[in-house]
Design a protein around this motif. Structure first.
Motif, PDB file in Angstrom:
ATOM      1  N   LEU A  48       0.812  -1.212   0.000  1.00 13.96           N
ATOM      2  CA  LEU A  48       0.000   0.000   0.000  1.00 13.96           C
ATOM      3  C   LEU A  48       0.854   1.274   0.000  1.00 13.96           C
ATOM      4  N   LEU A  49       2.159   1.123   0.199  1.00 16.14           N
ATOM      5  CA  LEU A  49       3.034   2.292   0.256  1.00 16.14           C
ATOM      6  C   LEU A  49       3.990   2.393  -0.917  1.00 16.14           C
ATOM      7  N   VAL A  50       4.376   1.255  -1.450  1.00 17.29           N
ATOM      8  CA  VAL A  50       5.472   1.245  -2.409  1.00 17.29           C
ATOM      9  C   VAL A  50       5.146   1.971  -3.706  1.00 17.29           C
ATOM     10  N   THR A  51       3.859   2.095  -4.050  1.00 18.17           N
ATOM     11  CA  THR A  51       3.500   2.759  -5.316  1.00 18.17           C
ATOM     12  C   THR A  51       3.148   4.236  -5.147  1.00 18.17           C
ATOM     13  N   LEU A  52       3.301   4.769  -3.944  1.00 20.61           N
ATOM     14  CA  LEU A  52       2.863   6.142  -3.696  1.00 20.61           C
ATOM     15  C   LEU A  52       3.600   7.173  -4.551  1.00 20.61           C
ATOM     16  N   THR A  53       4.807   6.861  -4.950  1.00 18.42           N
ATOM     17  CA  THR A  53       5.556   7.808  -5.770  1.00 18.42           C
ATOM     18  C   THR A  53       5.597   7.385  -7.236  1.00 18.42           C
ATOM     19  N   GLN A  54       4.716   6.465  -7.613  1.00 16.61           N
ATOM     20  CA  GLN A  54       4.722   5.960  -8.985  1.00 16.61           C
ATOM     21  C   GLN A  54       3.491   6.434  -9.756  1.00 16.61           C
ATOM     22  N   ARG A  55       3.637   6.465 -11.074  1.00 14.40           N
ATOM     23  CA  ARG A  55       2.539   6.911 -11.928  1.00 14.40           C
ATOM     24  C   ARG A  55       1.353   5.945 -11.902  1.00 14.40           C
ATOM     25  N   ASP A  56       1.620   4.664 -11.658  1.00 10.54           N
ATOM     26  CA  ASP A  56       0.546   3.663 -11.727  1.00 10.54           C
ATOM     27  C   ASP A  56      -0.118   3.421 -10.370  1.00 10.54           C
ATOM     28  N   LEU A  57      -0.035   4.401  -9.475  1.00 12.30           N
ATOM     29  CA  LEU A  57      -0.716   4.287  -8.178  1.00 12.30           C
ATOM     30  C   LEU A  57      -2.198   4.033  -8.377  1.00 12.30           C
ATOM     31  N   GLU A 214       2.556  -1.695  10.190  1.00 11.63           N
ATOM     32  CA  GLU A 214       2.607  -2.808   9.234  1.00 11.63           C
ATOM     33  C   GLU A 214       1.424  -3.753   9.428  1.00 11.63           C
ATOM     34  N   GLU A 215       1.082  -4.054  10.671  1.00 10.74           N
ATOM     35  CA  GLU A 215      -0.039  -4.960  10.947  1.00 10.74           C
ATOM     36  C   GLU A 215      -1.358  -4.384  10.423  1.00 10.74           C
ATOM     37  N   VAL A 216      -1.593  -3.101  10.672  1.00 10.80           N
ATOM     38  CA  VAL A 216      -2.849  -2.488  10.241  1.00 10.80           C
ATOM     39  C   VAL A 216      -2.903  -2.388   8.713  1.00 10.80           C
ATOM     40  N   LEU A 217      -1.802  -2.016   8.088  1.00 10.99           N
ATOM     41  CA  LEU A 217      -1.787  -1.949   6.627  1.00 10.99           C
ATOM     42  C   LEU A 217      -2.014  -3.330   6.012  1.00 10.99           C
ATOM     43  N   ASP A 218      -1.453  -4.367   6.638  1.00 13.62           N
ATOM     44  CA  ASP A 218      -1.698  -5.732   6.156  1.00 13.62           C
ATOM     45  C   ASP A 218      -3.185  -6.062   6.207  1.00 13.62           C
ATOM     46  N   THR A 219      -3.839  -5.662   7.282  1.00 12.18           N
ATOM     47  CA  THR A 219      -5.271  -5.933   7.434  1.00 12.18           C
ATOM     48  C   THR A 219      -6.061  -5.324   6.285  1.00 12.18           C
ATOM     49  N   PHE A 220      -5.759  -4.088   5.943  1.00 15.40           N
ATOM     50  CA  PHE A 220      -6.499  -3.410   4.884  1.00 15.40           C
ATOM     51  C   PHE A 220      -6.099  -3.888   3.504  1.00 15.40           C
ATOM     52  N   ALA A 221      -4.844  -4.254   3.324  1.00 11.90           N
ATOM     53  CA  ALA A 221      -4.391  -4.721   2.015  1.00 11.90           C
ATOM     54  C   ALA A 221      -4.980  -6.080   1.680  1.00 11.90           C
ATOM     55  N   ASP A 222      -5.142  -6.936   2.700  1.00  8.22           N
ATOM     56  CA  ASP A 222      -5.555  -8.323   2.469  1.00  8.22           C
ATOM     57  C   ASP A 222      -7.056  -8.545   2.539  1.00  8.22           C
ATOM     58  N   ASN A 223      -7.791  -7.640   3.173  1.00  2.00           N
ATOM     59  CA  ASN A 223      -9.214  -7.853   3.392  1.00  2.00           C
ATOM     60  C   ASN A 223     -10.022  -6.999   2.431  1.00  2.00           C
ATOM     61  N   HIS A 224     -10.729  -7.649   1.505  1.00  2.00           N
ATOM     62  CA  HIS A 224     -11.484  -6.919   0.485  1.00  2.00           C
ATOM     63  C   HIS A 224     -12.724  -6.237   1.057  1.00  2.00           C
ATOM     64  N   ASN A 225     -13.078  -6.526   2.304  1.00  2.00           N
ATOM     65  CA  ASN A 225     -14.222  -5.840   2.902  1.00  2.00           C
ATOM     66  C   ASN A 225     -13.874  -4.405   3.268  1.00  2.00           C
ATOM     67  N   TYR A 226     -12.571  -4.103   3.365  1.00  2.00           N
ATOM     68  CA  TYR A 226     -12.144  -2.739   3.624  1.00  2.00           C
ATOM     69  C   TYR A 226     -11.882  -2.076   2.291  1.00  2.00           C
ATOM     70  N   GLY A 227     -12.695  -1.108   1.965  1.00  2.00           N
ATOM     71  CA  GLY A 227     -12.478  -0.438   0.700  1.00  2.00           C
ATOM     72  C   GLY A 227     -13.331  -1.052  -0.390  1.00  2.00           C
ATOM     73  N   ASN A 228     -14.652  -1.086  -0.197  1.00  2.00           N
ATOM     74  CA  ASN A 228     -15.567  -1.600  -1.200  1.00  2.00           C
ATOM     75  C   ASN A 228     -15.890  -0.467  -2.173  1.00  2.00           C
ATOM     76  N   PHE A 229     -14.937  -0.212  -3.104  1.00  2.45           N
ATOM     77  CA  PHE A 229     -15.030   0.958  -3.962  1.00  2.45           C
ATOM     78  C   PHE A 229     -15.225   0.564  -5.414  1.00  2.45           C
ATOM     79  N   ASN A 230     -15.794   1.484  -6.182  1.00  5.88           N
ATOM     80  CA  ASN A 230     -15.848   1.267  -7.622  1.00  5.88           C
ATOM     81  C   ASN A 230     -14.564   1.780  -8.253  1.00  5.88           C
TER      82      ASN A 230
END
Length: 254
Positions: A48-57, A214-230
């Motif tokens: 969730l952090l590594v692409t923050l400075t990239q064009r394909d974020l 790291e633990e909290v970011l893992d939770t959000f990165a791995d769980n599709h229920n967080y961030g139910n976006f179009n």
């Protein structure tokens, strides 16, 4: 003057800003930097952090990150403020609060789900803040993140059209005051340099705070229920209107 403050990135880059103690090695800072180096490197590689400075974020991942940070800062800043109410400490956190920055960013994306209690996070095991050393350790992690935020904010503006008032208030942080604010924290941190126990506690607290992120970011990165976006990054259950302004993310966002 500082923006009406108060939200991180973690692409945390700890600067080489010169200490205000010219005749003395910055003992606390050196200990913290050395002890947290491995945690810092791991966090910088988080998906969730590594692409923050990239064009394909991905806009979807960016919003997941904002929501994760909302939960982290809500919990940590509550602890910080409670400690400062109980103790007389020569450090003012009032103008440094970052939760309002995150609320502003989520409002730009028209998402109040974290504020209203949706996307609730399981209670994380927070680092304790019962003494000054623990406060220094937590602050080292979250104040240090504002340094990396300056690089990230420039990339968000250049590649994606996100600015302080348009979805990137958190990463803009203190803006031109960043170096000064960081130095003020470092000066405060060195006030415990003569106390070996407080230094040790600060190191343990900083390491635990990095692990918490790291633990909290893992939770959000791995769980599709967080961030139910179009694909536009809006909450999936929210109908878009002709008033919506979509940030300028490149075509590969979704």
């Amino acid at each position: 003057c500082l923006p009406d403050s108060c939200c991180f990135s973690l692409r945390m880059v700890f600067s080489n800003t010169r200490q205000h103690f010219p005749d003395k090695e910055p003992e606390v800072r050196n200990a913290l930097r050395h002890a947290t180096h491995r945690h810092h490197q791991r966090l910088n590689r988080h998906p969730l952090l590594v692409t923050l400075t990239q064009r394909d974020l991905s806009l979807i991942n960016y919003r997941k990150l904002l929501i994760a940070y909302f939960h982290l800062y809500a919990a940590l800043e509550t602890q910080i403020c409670q400690f400062l109410k109980r103790q007389t400490v020569t450090f003012d956190y009032a103008g440094r609060r970052k939760l309002p920055w995150l609320i502003n960013d989520l409002a730009y994306f028209r998402d109040d789900s974290p504020v209203s209690g949706q996307n609730k996070l399981p209670e994380p095991a927070l680092p304790e803040i019962d003494r000054v050393g623990q406060l220094v350790g937590v602050l080292y992690t979250i104040e240090g993140s504002t340094l990396g935020g300056q690089l990230i904010s420039r990339n968000l503006a250049e590649h994606h059209g996100l600015t302080r008032s348009k979805g990137a208030c958190f990463f803009n942080g203190y803006g031109e005051h960043t170096t000064c604010m960081w130095q003020e924290f470092l000066d405060f941190a060195e006030t415990i340099s003569g106390n070996a126990h407080e230094r040790r506690v600060a190191v343990e607290s900083a390491c635990r705070t990095f692990q918490l992120f790291e633990e909290v970011l893992d939770t959000f990165a791995d769980n599709h229920n967080y961030g139910n976006f179009n694909k536009s990054g809006q909450p999936a259950n929210r109908a878009a209107t002709h008033h919506d302004t979509k940030p300028k993310f490149t075509p590969g966002d979704a």
